[in-house]
Enzyme design. Sequence first.
Site, PDB file in Angstrom:
ATOM      1  N   PRO A  11     -23.693   8.776 -31.363  1.00 18.99           N
ATOM      2  CA  PRO A  11     -23.207   8.563 -32.735  1.00 18.99           C
ATOM      3  C   PRO A  11     -23.949   9.455 -33.732  1.00 18.99           C
ATOM      4  O   PRO A  11     -25.172   9.502 -33.731  1.00 18.99           O
ATOM      5  CB  PRO A  11     -23.505   7.083 -32.999  1.00 18.99           C
ATOM      6  CG  PRO A  11     -23.688   6.463 -31.671  1.00 18.99           C
ATOM      7  CD  PRO A  11     -24.228   7.546 -30.773  1.00 18.99           C
ATOM      8  N   GLU A  12     -23.193  10.198 -34.537  1.00 18.80           N
ATOM      9  CA  GLU A  12     -23.768  11.027 -35.594  1.00 18.80           C
ATOM     10  C   GLU A  12     -23.474  10.333 -36.934  1.00 18.80           C
ATOM     11  O   GLU A  12     -22.980   9.222 -36.961  1.00 18.80           O
ATOM     12  CB  GLU A  12     -23.167  12.442 -35.539  1.00 18.80           C
ATOM     13  CG  GLU A  12     -23.365  13.107 -34.173  1.00 18.80           C
ATOM     14  CD  GLU A  12     -22.776  14.506 -34.088  1.00 18.80           C
ATOM     15  OE1 GLU A  12     -22.705  15.198 -35.113  1.00 18.80           O
ATOM     16  OE2 GLU A  12     -22.393  14.914 -32.977  1.00 18.80           O
ATOM     17  N   LYS A  65     -28.934   9.318 -38.773  1.00 25.10           N
ATOM     18  CA  LYS A  65     -28.248   8.581 -37.699  1.00 25.10           C
ATOM     19  C   LYS A  65     -28.876   7.213 -37.439  1.00 25.10           C
ATOM     20  O   LYS A  65     -28.595   6.590 -36.421  1.00 25.10           O
ATOM     21  CB  LYS A  65     -28.298   9.396 -36.406  1.00 25.10           C
ATOM     22  CG  LYS A  65     -27.747  10.811 -36.520  1.00 25.10           C
ATOM     23  CD  LYS A  65     -27.833  11.499 -35.160  1.00 25.10           C
ATOM     24  CE  LYS A  65     -28.000  12.991 -35.320  1.00 25.10           C
ATOM     25  NZ  LYS A  65     -28.249  13.657 -34.027  1.00 25.10           N
ATOM     26  N   HIS A 122     -23.560  -4.655 -20.495  1.00 28.61           N
ATOM     27  CA  HIS A 122     -24.205  -3.615 -21.301  1.00 28.61           C
ATOM     28  C   HIS A 122     -24.737  -4.133 -22.635  1.00 28.61           C
ATOM     29  O   HIS A 122     -25.197  -3.354 -23.455  1.00 28.61           O
ATOM     30  CB  HIS A 122     -23.234  -2.451 -21.537  1.00 28.61           C
ATOM     31  CG  HIS A 122     -22.794  -1.790 -20.266  1.00 28.61           C
ATOM     32  ND1 HIS A 122     -21.470  -1.616 -19.930  1.00 28.61           N
ATOM     33  CD2 HIS A 122     -23.520  -1.303 -19.232  1.00 28.61           C
ATOM     34  CE1 HIS A 122     -21.407  -1.032 -18.741  1.00 28.61           C
ATOM     35  NE2 HIS A 122     -22.623  -0.825 -18.304  1.00 28.61           N
ATOM     36  N   ARG A 139     -26.027   3.198 -21.801  1.00 28.43           N
ATOM     37  CA  ARG A 139     -27.010   4.136 -21.241  1.00 28.43           C
ATOM     38  C   ARG A 139     -28.455   3.756 -21.547  1.00 28.43           C
ATOM     39  O   ARG A 139     -29.383   4.419 -21.069  1.00 28.43           O
ATOM     40  CB  ARG A 139     -26.675   5.549 -21.699  1.00 28.43           C
ATOM     41  CG  ARG A 139     -25.276   5.930 -21.176  1.00 28.43           C
ATOM     42  CD  ARG A 139     -24.862   7.315 -21.556  1.00 28.43           C
ATOM     43  NE  ARG A 139     -25.697   8.325 -20.906  1.00 28.43           N
ATOM     44  CZ  ARG A 139     -25.483   9.636 -21.005  1.00 28.43           C
ATOM     45  NH1 ARG A 139     -24.480  10.071 -21.723  1.00 28.43           N
ATOM     46  NH2 ARG A 139     -26.259  10.495 -20.394  1.00 28.43           N
ATOM     47  N   LYS A 144     -35.936  29.271 -42.738  1.00 30.57           N
ATOM     48  CA  LYS A 144     -36.152  28.977 -41.311  1.00 30.57           C
ATOM     49  C   LYS A 144     -35.760  30.176 -40.440  1.00 30.57           C
ATOM     50  O   LYS A 144     -34.636  30.645 -40.498  1.00 30.57           O
ATOM     51  CB  LYS A 144     -35.334  27.747 -40.897  1.00 30.57           C
ATOM     52  CG  LYS A 144     -35.651  26.495 -41.703  1.00 30.57           C
ATOM     53  CD  LYS A 144     -37.054  25.988 -41.422  1.00 30.57           C
ATOM     54  CE  LYS A 144     -37.343  24.649 -42.102  1.00 30.57           C
ATOM     55  NZ  LYS A 144     -37.294  24.686 -43.563  1.00 30.57           N
ATOM     56  N   ARG A 179     -27.865  22.872 -26.059  1.00 30.31           N
ATOM     57  CA  ARG A 179     -26.640  22.105 -26.259  1.00 30.31           C
ATOM     58  C   ARG A 179     -25.423  22.997 -26.066  1.00 30.31           C
ATOM     59  O   ARG A 179     -25.402  24.146 -26.509  1.00 30.31           O
ATOM     60  CB  ARG A 179     -26.584  21.530 -27.690  1.00 30.31           C
ATOM     61  CG  ARG A 179     -27.842  20.800 -28.142  1.00 30.31           C
ATOM     62  CD  ARG A 179     -28.132  19.571 -27.313  1.00 30.31           C
ATOM     63  NE  ARG A 179     -27.084  18.581 -27.404  1.00 30.31           N
ATOM     64  CZ  ARG A 179     -26.990  17.673 -28.368  1.00 30.31           C
ATOM     65  NH1 ARG A 179     -27.874  17.638 -29.335  1.00 30.31           N
ATOM     66  NH2 ARG A 179     -26.009  16.791 -28.377  1.00 30.31           N
TER      67      ARG A 179
END
Length: 271
Positions: free
Chosen positions: A2-3, A56, A90, A108, A147, A259
Site C-alpha cells: 500500500p502506497e 504510508k 491471515h 505476508r 540529490k 525495483r
Amino acid sequence: MPELPEVESIRRFLSSSGFMTQKVETLLVHHERSFRNESGSELEGAAFTSITRKGKKLFIHLDDGRVLVVHFSMSGTFSLTSSPGPDDIHDRVIFTAGDLRLAFHDPRRFGTIILTDDDSLIRGRLGIDALSSTLSKETLAFLLGEKKRAIKSVLLDQSIISGLGNIYVDEILWAAGIHPLIQASEVPLPSLYLLHSQMRRILMASISLGGTSLGDGESNYHAGGVRGGYYPYLKVFDRDSERCERCSSVIGKIRVAQRGTHYCPSCQPFT
Ligand SMILES: [Zn+2]
C-alpha cells in the site's frame, strides 16, 4: 505494498467504520511480531478518537493520548466484521468493541502495529507527505535538486518525501516525462515543477477511486474488503511490452534501486 492512495483509502474506511469512538474491549494477537506495545499499559479500555496519515503510515489516536502506529508493509490492511466471528488465518491482530471486530489482515506478515506514548520519533523519520499542503513546487524542487542519485531512488526514499512507492513513482515520472535513472540534481526546474503537479494529480485521482489493487490474490490490497479501482488508469506500471498511450512506443522495463521500473523510452528520454 500500500502506497499513499491505498493507505489514505484505508484511513477513510476506518474513520467511517463505526469502530471510532468505541472503547477497545479485547485485543488478540495471533502473530507476535505484528503487534508491539511500547507504552506503559494495556490497550484494552482505551478508545480510538481520530486517524491521521503521514506517508504510508497510519496513526490511530487514542483518548488517553497514546497512538497506534500502523506500518502496512507488503500486504497489511484492515477488515471489519461483526463480533464474535471466525478468524481468518491471515488476521494477525484483532480488536473488538461491542459487536464489532476489527482485524489487521496481513498475509505476508511483514506489517506491524506499535502502541506508543509518543509517535514523534516515527513521524520525524518521515519526510514531508507527498500531499502535504506545505509541499510547494519550490520546496519539492529544493528537496530533489541537490540529490546526486537517480530520481526514482530519491522519490522512493521515505525520509525525503513520504508516501510514494514503486507504482506511483513510475506513473509520476511518465506523466512528467522524466527518465527514472536521471540524477535528481540534473532534472531541469520546469520538469521538477511538472513532476510536482502530476504527483498531486495522480495521487488524488487514485484516492478518488480507492487506490490500486494489483492481481486478485489474497495478499493484494483492499480496504475493508473493497478493491481499489485505479488499476485501469495506470499508464506504464505493469504495462511493459504494451504501447505507450501518448506516443505508441513500446513500454520498457528496467531495474532501478532494486525495483522493477516501467517507463516509455520516447516520452522519458535519458538526456
Ligand atoms: Zn511514450
